[in-house]
Enzyme design. Structure first.
Site, short mmCIF file in Angstrom:
data_model
loop_
_atom_site.label_atom_id
_atom_site.label_comp_id
_atom_site.label_asym_id
_atom_site.label_seq_id
_atom_site.Cartn_x
_atom_site.Cartn_y
_atom_site.Cartn_z
N PHE A 11 47.81 18.64 -12.27
CA PHE A 11 47.14 19.81 -11.70
C PHE A 11 47.91 20.41 -10.52
O PHE A 11 48.48 21.50 -10.61
CB PHE A 11 45.72 19.41 -11.29
CG PHE A 11 44.95 20.44 -10.52
CD1 PHE A 11 45.07 21.80 -10.81
CD2 PHE A 11 44.10 20.06 -9.50
CE1 PHE A 11 44.35 22.75 -10.10
CE2 PHE A 11 43.37 21.00 -8.78
CZ PHE A 11 43.51 22.34 -9.08
N ILE A 12 47.98 19.68 -9.41
CA ILE A 12 48.66 20.22 -8.23
C ILE A 12 50.16 20.27 -8.45
O ILE A 12 50.83 21.26 -8.13
CB ILE A 12 48.31 19.39 -6.98
CG1 ILE A 12 46.80 19.43 -6.72
CG2 ILE A 12 49.07 19.91 -5.76
CD1 ILE A 12 46.33 18.49 -5.63
N ASP A 31 57.10 13.22 -15.05
CA ASP A 31 55.69 12.95 -15.36
C ASP A 31 55.64 12.03 -16.58
O ASP A 31 56.39 12.23 -17.54
CB ASP A 31 54.94 14.25 -15.65
CG ASP A 31 53.43 14.10 -15.50
OD1 ASP A 31 52.86 14.73 -14.59
OD2 ASP A 31 52.82 13.37 -16.31
N TYR A 154 41.69 3.16 -4.90
CA TYR A 154 42.47 4.41 -4.84
C TYR A 154 42.74 4.80 -3.39
O TYR A 154 43.88 5.12 -3.02
CB TYR A 154 41.71 5.52 -5.55
CG TYR A 154 42.39 6.88 -5.44
CD1 TYR A 154 43.50 7.19 -6.21
CD2 TYR A 154 41.90 7.85 -4.55
CE1 TYR A 154 44.13 8.41 -6.09
CE2 TYR A 154 42.52 9.08 -4.44
CZ TYR A 154 43.63 9.37 -5.21
OH TYR A 154 44.25 10.58 -5.09
N ILE A 195 33.26 20.56 -10.27
CA ILE A 195 33.20 22.01 -10.49
C ILE A 195 33.49 22.36 -11.94
O ILE A 195 32.77 23.16 -12.55
CB ILE A 195 34.18 22.73 -9.55
CG1 ILE A 195 33.70 22.62 -8.10
CG2 ILE A 195 34.33 24.20 -9.94
CD1 ILE A 195 34.64 23.21 -7.07
N GLU A 278 29.87 4.62 -8.72
CA GLU A 278 30.36 3.59 -7.81
C GLU A 278 31.59 4.07 -7.05
O GLU A 278 32.47 4.71 -7.59
CB GLU A 278 30.71 2.34 -8.63
CG GLU A 278 31.04 1.13 -7.80
CD GLU A 278 31.29 -0.11 -8.67
OE1 GLU A 278 31.32 -1.21 -8.11
OE2 GLU A 278 31.44 0.06 -9.89
#
Length: 328
Positions: A11-12, A31, A154, A195, A278
């Site tokens: 995405f970014i 990637d 994370y 979103i 969670e």
């Protein structure tokens, strides 16, 4: 200028690659096509960047591989002037399920990038961190001096990457900057974000689903603002060795967000609730004054403006984007 974007099909990273290719830079993307979501979106990111390069004086090369491959990373950094290190195993919930994998990608992969950059005299590494490093708020908005007590593997992995970036700056003299992103959204965003889920469901005449009571708040940041902050670091030296929040102008509770999306698409829809997830943070809100002082960062959209733009984009791209949306 040669720019290496890790995670550049995501995405970014994809937006960064498109931006730099369109401006005539020589862009290399690394990637590994991790199937965290439908890979058709990554295909679209790659093709958009290739098209951008064709229409400029720059170049674009895609390399299928992982930041955990030391030899490959070393080869790709030999000619790089600047590295935008976006590659990571994303997802708080994913990290709870597979913490070892997250550590491998997000920590070991980051060290590989930093060490290759050190050996090959790369001018700068811009590291994509996250608001997840903060954890439970002692106060809001978060400034960069707020204690770091992440509540997920994370968040731990992203904080560890920050420390490595700082150490490589202090010990080896490598120019590094760490940007703490706050819930980024916009065109071609990951389809498993709140979103995109809300918009997708409402477009199909289904009620948006909220995990928990909807009182949790988020600082949602439009992707164009993230790109502007990163682009500034091509030449800005004031931020060398620092950590900065990159967020928006305000925050919003999830229930209000769902209502904003629903009311713009189909006000007749109800809103549904299910069990909280969670390791999700209860609240995030960024103090971006440091980024404002160092790199003249200024968010351009509040959440309502950004959501409206995303809905317009969604309608225009529904033929390829919507079938890829995963409501999870």
């Amino acid at each position: 200028m040669d720019i290496l974007v890790t995670g550049g099909a995501g995405f970014i990273g994809g937006h960064l690659a498109v931006t730099f290719a369109a401006e005539g830079y020589d862009v290399t993307v690394l990637d590994n096509y991790e199937p965290y979501y439908d890979l058709g979106i990554k295909d679209h990111n790659v093709e958009t960047a290739r098209d951008a390069a064709k229409n400029s004086h720059g170049s674009y090369e895609f390399v299928d591989g992982s930041v955990t491959n030391e030899d490959l990373v070393d080869d790709l950094t030999e000619d790089a002037d600047i590295i935008y290190h976006q590659a990571a195993q994303a997802g708080v919930r994913k990290s709870v399920e597979e913490p070892v994998k997250v550590n491998d990608y997000n920590v070991t992969g980051t060290v590989n990038i930093l060490d290759a950059a050190r050996r090959n005299d790369v001018d700068r590494v811009v590291y994509a961190s996250s608001s997840s490093v903060y954890g439970k708020p002692e106060y809001l908005p978060y400034d960069e001096d707020h204690p770091n007590e992440p509540v997920s593997p994370y968040g731990v992995s992203k904080l560890t990457g920050e420390h490595y970036a700082r150490v490589y700056n202090e010990v080896y003299g490598l120019s590094t900057v760490s940007l703490r992103y706050f819930t980024v959204y916009g065109p071609r965003m990951r389809p498993n974000m709140a979103i995109s889920n809300f918009v997708s469901r409402c477009m199909r005449g289904e009620p948006p689903v909220i995990y928990g009571d909807g009182e949790q708040t988020r600082d949602f940041t439009y992707v164009d603002d993230i790109i502007d902050a990163n682009r500034t670091l091509l030449t800005e030296d004031n931020a060398d060795g620092v950590v900065m929040n990159i967020g928006s102008t305000d925050n919003v509770d999830i229930l209000t967000l769902a209502k904003v999306v629903r009311d713009e698409i189909d006000p007749s829809l109800d809103i549904e609730f299910t069990d909280a997830r969670e390791a999700d943070a209860e609240h995030t809100h960024a103090d971006v004054s440091k980024a404002g002082e160092l790199i003249d960062y200024e968010p351009s959209r509040d959440i309502r403006e950004g959501v409206s733009e995303f809905i317009d984009w969604y309608r225009d791209n529904r033929d390829w984007y919507e079938p890829l949306v995963v409501n999870s």
